[in-house]
Motif scaffolding. Structure first.
Motif, mmCIF file in Angstrom:
data_model
loop_
_atom_site.group_PDB
_atom_site.id
_atom_site.type_symbol
_atom_site.label_atom_id
_atom_site.label_comp_id
_atom_site.label_asym_id
_atom_site.label_seq_id
_atom_site.Cartn_x
_atom_site.Cartn_y
_atom_site.Cartn_z
ATOM 1 N N VAL A 100 55.922 68.193 16.969
ATOM 2 C CA VAL A 100 56.717 69.415 16.803
ATOM 3 C C VAL A 100 57.645 69.603 17.994
ATOM 4 C CG1 VAL A 100 56.600 71.927 16.545
ATOM 5 C CG2 VAL A 100 54.938 70.477 15.382
ATOM 6 N N ALA A 101 57.201 69.154 19.163
ATOM 7 C CA ALA A 101 58.012 69.259 20.385
ATOM 8 C C ALA A 101 58.905 68.039 20.599
ATOM 9 C CB ALA A 101 57.102 69.445 21.592
ATOM 10 N N PHE A 102 59.107 67.240 19.536
ATOM 11 C CA PHE A 102 60.060 66.125 19.534
ATOM 12 C C PHE A 102 59.641 64.944 20.402
ATOM 13 C CE2 PHE A 102 62.518 70.120 19.023
ATOM 14 C CZ PHE A 102 62.888 69.960 17.686
ATOM 15 N N VAL A 103 58.347 64.781 20.651
ATOM 16 C CA VAL A 103 57.887 63.562 21.306
ATOM 17 C C VAL A 103 58.000 62.419 20.301
ATOM 18 C CG1 VAL A 103 55.925 62.395 22.367
ATOM 19 C CG2 VAL A 103 56.324 64.816 22.812
ATOM 20 N N PRO A 104 58.581 61.282 20.668
ATOM 21 C CA PRO A 104 58.753 60.173 19.719
ATOM 22 C C PRO A 104 57.411 59.685 19.173
ATOM 23 C CG PRO A 104 60.092 59.830 21.687
ATOM 24 C CD PRO A 104 59.192 60.990 21.979
ATOM 25 N N ARG A 105 57.322 59.567 17.856
ATOM 26 C CA ARG A 105 56.088 59.100 17.229
ATOM 27 C C ARG A 105 55.718 57.671 17.613
ATOM 28 N NH1 ARG A 105 56.373 58.341 12.221
ATOM 29 N NH2 ARG A 105 54.115 58.310 11.879
ATOM 30 N N PRO A 106 56.664 56.744 17.776
ATOM 31 C CA PRO A 106 56.247 55.397 18.183
ATOM 32 C C PRO A 106 55.414 55.389 19.462
ATOM 33 C CG PRO A 106 58.496 55.332 17.406
ATOM 34 C CD PRO A 106 58.107 56.776 17.433
ATOM 35 N N LEU A 107 55.792 56.218 20.428
ATOM 36 C CA LEU A 107 55.013 56.300 21.667
ATOM 37 C C LEU A 107 53.604 56.813 21.397
ATOM 38 C CD1 LEU A 107 54.881 56.246 24.788
ATOM 39 C CD2 LEU A 107 55.754 58.582 24.765
ATOM 40 N N LEU A 108 53.497 57.836 20.560
ATOM 41 C CA LEU A 108 52.187 58.389 20.241
ATOM 42 C C LEU A 108 51.342 57.399 19.442
ATOM 43 C CD1 LEU A 108 53.378 61.971 19.256
ATOM 44 C CD2 LEU A 108 52.199 61.331 21.361
ATOM 45 N N ASN A 109 51.978 56.640 18.555
ATOM 46 C CA ASN A 109 51.239 55.647 17.776
ATOM 47 C C ASN A 109 50.723 54.514 18.668
ATOM 48 O OD1 ASN A 109 51.696 57.038 15.385
ATOM 49 N ND2 ASN A 109 53.600 55.948 14.973
ATOM 50 N N LEU A 110 51.562 54.062 19.582
ATOM 51 C CA LEU A 110 51.110 53.039 20.533
ATOM 52 C C LEU A 110 49.932 53.539 21.359
ATOM 53 C CD1 LEU A 110 54.569 51.718 21.811
ATOM 54 C CD2 LEU A 110 52.925 50.453 20.410
ATOM 55 N N ALA A 111 50.010 54.786 21.795
ATOM 56 C CA ALA A 111 48.918 55.354 22.582
ATOM 57 C C ALA A 111 47.637 55.457 21.761
ATOM 58 C CB ALA A 111 49.318 56.719 23.116
ATOM 59 N N ALA A 112 47.759 55.812 20.477
ATOM 60 C CA ALA A 112 46.578 55.913 19.613
ATOM 61 C C ALA A 112 45.884 54.556 19.501
ATOM 62 C CB ALA A 112 46.977 56.431 18.238
ATOM 63 N N GLY A 113 46.673 53.497 19.326
ATOM 64 C CA GLY A 113 46.084 52.166 19.246
ATOM 65 C C GLY A 113 45.455 51.730 20.549
ATOM 66 N N ALA A 114 46.133 52.028 21.660
ATOM 67 C CA ALA A 114 45.601 51.620 22.962
ATOM 68 C C ALA A 114 44.318 52.373 23.315
ATOM 69 C CB ALA A 114 46.657 51.851 24.047
ATOM 70 N N LEU A 115 44.216 53.638 22.883
ATOM 71 C CA LEU A 115 43.065 54.452 23.243
ATOM 72 C C LEU A 115 41.882 54.254 22.320
ATOM 73 C CD1 LEU A 115 44.889 57.818 24.054
ATOM 74 C CD2 LEU A 115 43.803 56.287 25.696
ATOM 75 N N PHE A 116 42.108 54.069 21.016
ATOM 76 C CA PHE A 116 41.014 54.099 20.049
ATOM 77 C C PHE A 116 40.884 52.831 19.213
ATOM 78 C CE2 PHE A 116 42.727 58.489 20.427
ATOM 79 C CZ PHE A 116 41.669 59.039 21.135
ATOM 80 N N GLY A 117 41.767 51.864 19.395
ATOM 81 C CA GLY A 117 41.700 50.677 18.563
ATOM 82 C C GLY A 117 42.449 50.859 17.254
#
Length: 258
Positions: A100-117
């Protein structure tokens, strides 16, 4: 005629009309503040006031994100007191608020994979995607629709509004699958249209799977960049983007031809 006592002790005659005007003036006195409050309420709840509130909220959220720097999650990791499904759930909520605050989703998706597999990261990222899209849709619908709909006068704006209003699910599904459509723009365009919330959320969830999965797998396998899974994920990210550029280029030449 009505009688009223004078200062000298006598009586004065008051006409019925004067008595009625006096009664109305007396009754109107306490109501004046309520009338002012009603006018203030109408101004505050007007379409343009609500749109201004939406802009202020989004600007404040974006500023907060810039100051918070959520990209530090990629290097610092998630708070150690959370783990497993609880951490993934918390990340999904944070993911939704960040989109909602315009953080790019690709960055968040990469972080999700790095943190949780791959598996848990994909579930968390998809949940956050749907949550963020739903929040943006509701904000746009409640605070911006009435002010923005009268501005839909251009040919392309009317066409997009008509497509989303009549064929909301398949139009939003195509927008999510097509990599060239910004996530936030699709959210607020759908909110301004007459598209329903449930078709919007379903199309968002289904259409976001391929792109989200590619980024999550890439984040999960970033430590082994030569592995087949990482290379396949990169191909799934690059090929749709390239296809989108080709389609946009061809459409551009067609429009010039017309």
């Amino acid at each position: 005629m009505l009688d009223a006592t004078t200062r000298s002790g006598g009586t004065a005659t008051v006409s019925p009309r004067a008595a009625a005007e006096l009664a109305v003036a007396t009754a109107a006195g306490p109501v004046a503040p309520a009338g002012f409050a009603a006018r203030v309420t109408r101004v505050l709840l007007s379409p343009w006031s609500r749109l201004s509130l939406l802009v202020a909220l989004l600007a404040s959220a974006a500023t907060t994100v810039v100051l918070f720097q959520p990209q530090q999650l990629l290097t610092d990791g998630w708070p150690p007191q959370l783990g497993g499904a609880a951490a993934a759930l918390a990340y999904a909520v944070a993911y939704g608020l960040c989109t909602v605050a315009f953080v790019p989703r690709p960055l968040l998706n990469l972080a999700a994979g790095a943190l949780f597999g791959s598996q848990l990261g994909l579930a968390s990222a998809l949940a956050g995607t749907v949550l963020g899209a739903g929040i943006a849709f509701c904000l746009g619908r409640v605070l911006g629709q009435e002010a923005l709909r009268p501005l839909l006068r251009g040919k392309w704006l009317k066409a997009a509004d008509g497509q989303l209003s009549r064929h909301g699910f398949r139009s939003m599904l195509a927008a999510r699958l097509f990599p060239g459509v910004p996530f936030a723009a699709a959210n607020y365009c759908a909110a301004v249209s007459r598209m329903g919330l449930l078709p919007f959320l379903l199309a968002t969830g289904l259409g976001s799977i391929p792109n989200t999965a590619a980024y999550v797998v890439a984040g999960a396998r970033a430590s082994t960049p030569t592995s087949p899974a990482f290379l396949i994920a990169l191909a799934c990210i690059a090929l749709p983007g390239l296809a989108g550029v080709v389609v946009a280029w061809r459409k551009r030449h067609r429009l010039r031809g017309h």
